[in-house]
Write a protein that holds these residues in place. Sequence first.
Motif, short mmCIF file in Angstrom:
data_model
loop_
_atom_site.label_atom_id
_atom_site.label_comp_id
_atom_site.label_asym_id
_atom_site.label_seq_id
_atom_site.Cartn_x
_atom_site.Cartn_y
_atom_site.Cartn_z
N GLY A 276 0.82 -1.20 0.00
CA GLY A 276 0.00 0.00 0.00
C GLY A 276 0.86 1.25 0.00
O GLY A 276 2.10 1.19 -0.03
N ARG A 277 0.20 2.41 0.00
CA ARG A 277 0.93 3.67 0.06
C ARG A 277 1.88 3.69 1.24
O ARG A 277 1.58 3.16 2.31
N LEU A 278 3.01 4.33 1.05
CA LEU A 278 3.97 4.40 2.15
C LEU A 278 3.41 5.18 3.33
O LEU A 278 3.67 4.84 4.49
N THR A 279 2.64 6.24 3.07
CA THR A 279 2.01 6.96 4.17
C THR A 279 1.04 6.05 4.92
O THR A 279 0.92 6.13 6.16
N SER A 280 0.34 5.18 4.21
CA SER A 280 -0.56 4.24 4.87
C SER A 280 0.22 3.29 5.75
O SER A 280 -0.18 2.99 6.88
N ARG A 281 1.37 2.83 5.25
CA ARG A 281 2.15 1.86 6.03
C ARG A 281 2.70 2.46 7.32
O ARG A 281 2.74 1.78 8.35
N VAL A 282 3.12 3.73 7.27
CA VAL A 282 3.77 4.30 8.45
C VAL A 282 2.84 5.14 9.31
O VAL A 282 3.21 5.53 10.42
N TRP A 283 1.62 5.42 8.82
CA TRP A 283 0.67 6.20 9.60
C TRP A 283 -0.56 5.40 10.02
O TRP A 283 -1.03 5.53 11.14
N ASN A 284 -1.09 4.58 9.09
CA ASN A 284 -2.43 4.06 9.26
C ASN A 284 -2.54 2.54 9.25
O ASN A 284 -3.64 2.00 9.23
N GLN A 285 -1.42 1.84 9.23
CA GLN A 285 -1.42 0.39 9.36
C GLN A 285 -0.68 0.00 10.63
O GLN A 285 0.16 0.75 11.13
N PRO A 286 -0.97 -1.19 11.17
CA PRO A 286 -0.22 -1.63 12.35
C PRO A 286 1.24 -1.91 12.01
O PRO A 286 1.57 -2.25 10.87
N ALA A 287 2.09 -1.75 12.99
CA ALA A 287 3.52 -2.07 12.85
C ALA A 287 3.96 -2.77 14.13
O ALA A 287 3.61 -2.34 15.23
N LEU A 288 4.72 -3.83 13.97
CA LEU A 288 5.15 -4.61 15.13
C LEU A 288 6.66 -4.81 15.05
O LEU A 288 7.18 -5.27 14.03
N SER A 289 7.35 -4.43 16.11
CA SER A 289 8.81 -4.50 16.13
C SER A 289 9.30 -5.25 17.37
O SER A 289 8.70 -5.15 18.44
N VAL A 290 10.40 -5.97 17.20
CA VAL A 290 11.12 -6.56 18.33
C VAL A 290 12.17 -5.53 18.76
O VAL A 290 13.15 -5.31 18.04
N LEU A 291 11.96 -4.91 19.90
CA LEU A 291 12.85 -3.83 20.33
C LEU A 291 14.11 -4.32 21.03
O LEU A 291 15.15 -3.67 20.96
N ALA A 292 14.01 -5.46 21.71
CA ALA A 292 15.17 -5.93 22.47
C ALA A 292 14.97 -7.39 22.84
O ALA A 292 13.84 -7.87 22.94
N ILE A 293 16.09 -8.07 23.02
CA ILE A 293 16.08 -9.46 23.50
C ILE A 293 17.11 -9.59 24.60
O ILE A 293 18.26 -9.14 24.46
N ASP A 294 16.70 -10.18 25.73
CA ASP A 294 17.64 -10.49 26.80
C ASP A 294 18.31 -11.82 26.45
O ASP A 294 17.67 -12.86 26.39
N ALA A 295 19.61 -11.76 26.22
CA ALA A 295 20.36 -12.95 25.84
C ALA A 295 21.82 -12.72 26.21
O ALA A 295 22.27 -11.57 26.31
N PRO A 296 22.58 -13.80 26.39
CA PRO A 296 24.00 -13.60 26.71
C PRO A 296 24.70 -12.90 25.55
O PRO A 296 24.44 -13.19 24.38
N PRO A 297 25.61 -11.97 25.82
CA PRO A 297 26.41 -11.39 24.75
C PRO A 297 27.32 -12.46 24.14
O PRO A 297 27.74 -13.41 24.82
#
Length: 444
Positions: A276-297
């Motif tokens: 879809g339109r890029l404005t639709s993707r970043v304004w009007n559609q859901p977005a799901l991100s993995v922000l962080a994971i706790d794991a051994p370095p």
Amino acid sequence: MAELAAAVQRVLPSVRADLERLVRIPSVSVADFDQSHVRASAEAVATLFREAGAADVQILSVPGGAPAVVATYPAPEGAPTALLYAHHDVQPPGPDELWESPAFEPTERDGRLYARGAADDKAGIAAHLAALRAYDGKPPVGVTIFVEGEEEIGSPTLGQFLAAYRDRLASDMMVLADSGNWAIGQPALTVSLRGLVDCYVNVRVLEKGVHSGMFGGAVPDALTALCRLVATLHDEEGHVAIPGFGPAMDSELDIPEDRLRAEAGMLDGVGLIGSGRLTSRVWNQPALSVLAIDAPPTKKASNTLLASARAKLSLRVPPGSDAKAAYEALVKHLHENAPWGVQVTVDPGEIGQPYAIDATGPRYDAARQAFADAWGVEPVNMGIGGSVPFLAEFADQFPEAALLVTGVEDPASGAHGPNESLHLGEFAKVCLAETLLLDKLSRL
């Protein structure tokens, strides 16, 4: 208009100096930072509006909340009242080495002022200050200044604050200066914002870590299980795989792909996700991100099957959907898609509702004309992919008020990132637009 424009030009040097003084206060509201700076910031803001002619200035809070500044300028007989909102807390600066100049030392380069909070949102405070100084502290309408101190941590006590001080804050129009414009030279009214759901997903497999050579091949490890689980959150094209979201709102604007890629700093060859339109993707559609994971370095990892793993997820909820329902759908998905029978628990984080504004009527017409006069071009309607949870709180408490979401940022401002900056030429136009708006509201 010429007289008001001259008044704004007259006060801009002092406003710029006061903005720099505010920026030097490291008012990071995240709990791990020294909260005495947040108090000092509130006191500095209170002093500025007291000196700018406010009839009453108080630093207020509710239990557990950060200090907020409320200043009042009584309305002339028969005139409406406008509430001017901004926030004085800021994001953490991040690593010093990523800043070209110190984060809390305002520095001008090529017409931009660089510092944490220079754009988000101490320039919003400064724009309000400029309008009131342009009127020598006697605006043509009633003005209530509300400068919050905890926006950057999700405004957790804002609902309580609005309820506790509702009578002080009630107004005909609320100018919420925590957004931005479509482009340099192109003003905008923000008419839609996504909501936010944060959560922490925990995967447990074993009572304790065990030798990967002795048990690997039969016993799963928690980190692999977590990776497989979060991989189910999107389909192959990158669409969010959580059900229950309605059709996306449309927009009169679209973003050229090269502009989006440049603003995001995308690497060559990396593809976009969704459709879809890029404005639709970043304004009007859901977005799901993995922000962080706790794991051994990696430098400290041993040949051990991990017993447990944890990730932080962030779901942006589009206008027209309910954030609480979206959270429940996300939790249900995580439980139903757990691989190999691993144990999954979900801890809630921040929840903020999305919001869409019907920006029609005489008060919005006054705002559009003020913007057009200040920039010389008509403003456009735009959305924001990020979340401003306080907007729904204002709408709930003040359903009769017109909510005008505006601000000082432009696509290059880099709010929340290193080298955040304010375009000084655009800032001057924001100050003029707000000054003109108060005049136009007085004539309705």
